[in-house]
Design an enzyme around this catalytic site. Structure first.
Site, PDB file in Angstrom:
ATOM      1  N   HIS A   1     -42.819 -13.410  -4.966  1.00 22.99           N
ATOM      2  CA  HIS A   1     -41.831 -12.055  -4.840  1.00 22.99           C
ATOM      3  C   HIS A   1     -41.069 -11.628  -5.934  1.00 22.99           C
ATOM      4  CE1 HIS A   1     -38.511 -15.110  -3.786  1.00 22.99           C
ATOM      5  NE2 HIS A   1     -37.787 -14.177  -4.325  1.00 22.99           N
TER       6      HIS A   1
ATOM      7  N   SER B   1     -34.332 -16.883  -7.717  1.00 26.45           N
ATOM      8  CA  SER B   1     -35.724 -17.153  -7.184  1.00 26.45           C
ATOM      9  C   SER B   1     -36.507 -17.432  -8.573  1.00 26.45           C
ATOM     10  CB  SER B   1     -36.167 -15.677  -6.600  1.00 26.45           C
ATOM     11  OG  SER B   1     -35.568 -15.614  -5.294  1.00 26.45           O
TER      12      SER B   1
ATOM     13  N   ASP C   1     -45.677 -18.141  -2.079  1.00 27.60           N
ATOM     14  CA  ASP C   1     -44.642 -17.310  -2.676  1.00 27.60           C
ATOM     15  C   ASP C   1     -44.579 -18.133  -4.176  1.00 27.60           C
ATOM     16  OD1 ASP C   1     -42.684 -15.723  -3.392  1.00 27.60           O
ATOM     17  OD2 ASP C   1     -41.081 -16.670  -2.717  1.00 27.60           O
TER      18      ASP C   1
END
Length: 188
Positions: free
Chosen positions: A18, A132, A48
């Site tokens: 992402h 992230s 992911d």
């Protein structure tokens, strides 16, 4: 992201899918402000995980990988990331392992339906927007996971999650193998 592997000519960066999704150009910026163009080796929306390839630069080293399966509830962990913008790169937050092998429902779209279940490490270290893809480290500085999400609402505090490093490396090696096979086919 972080450099997890270095070979003769290239270095490989692990991050989240992402983080790079829909990007047309990807640049990796190191702590010393050196910037390098990156290409995507492989990426998987459901895991992911994404692997980037960059040209090897002087002094580049891979992180030391640990084992998430060796972690126990209450073990200290450190999340490293870049919350908000690049002026905060290298921010370190500390917490503990709050849960192992948590099954977390994930929605890819904003339609509030669960698309899949991810097995993750639950932590209470603050995870902010921009963390992230960053490493989750044990108290020895070894990377044991990749931070990728948090639960956020007025009734929830301190519930972050990371993909176990074993899962991330397994995907990364599949991506690299596929890329090598694809490159060999091009040469034929």
């Amino acid at each position: 992201g972080f450099v997890y592997k270095v070979d003769d000519d290239n270095a490989y960066v692990l991050t989240n899918h992402h983080v790079i999704d829909n990007a047309s150009n990807i640049t990796v910026e190191f702590m010393d402000d050196v910037e390098v163009k990156a290409t995507v080796v492989g990426s998987d929306v459901y895991a992911d995980i994404a692997v980037l390839k960059i040209e090897k630069v002087d002094g580049i080293k891979a992180v030391e990988l640990g084992k998430s399966e060796d972690m126990k509830l209450g073990d200290t962990v450190f999340a490293i990331g870049t919350p908000i913008d690049l002026s905060y790169k290298g921010t370190v937050t500390r917490g503990i392992v709050s849960g192992l092998n948590r099954l977390v429902s994930i929605s890819i779209e904003s339609n509030y339906t669960d698309d899949y279940i991810m097995k993750a490490i639950q932590i209470d270290a603050p995870i902010n927007s921009g963390n992230s893809g960053g490493p989750l480290c044990n108290s020895n500085g070894q990377v044991i996971g990749i931070t990728n999400m948090k639960l956020a609402s007025s009734s929830i505090e301190g519930m972050g999650f990371a993909i176990p490093i074993e899962t991330a490396v397994e995907y990364a090696e599949k991506f690299k193998k596929y890329q090598i096979e694809k490159d060999l086919l091009k040469k034929l």
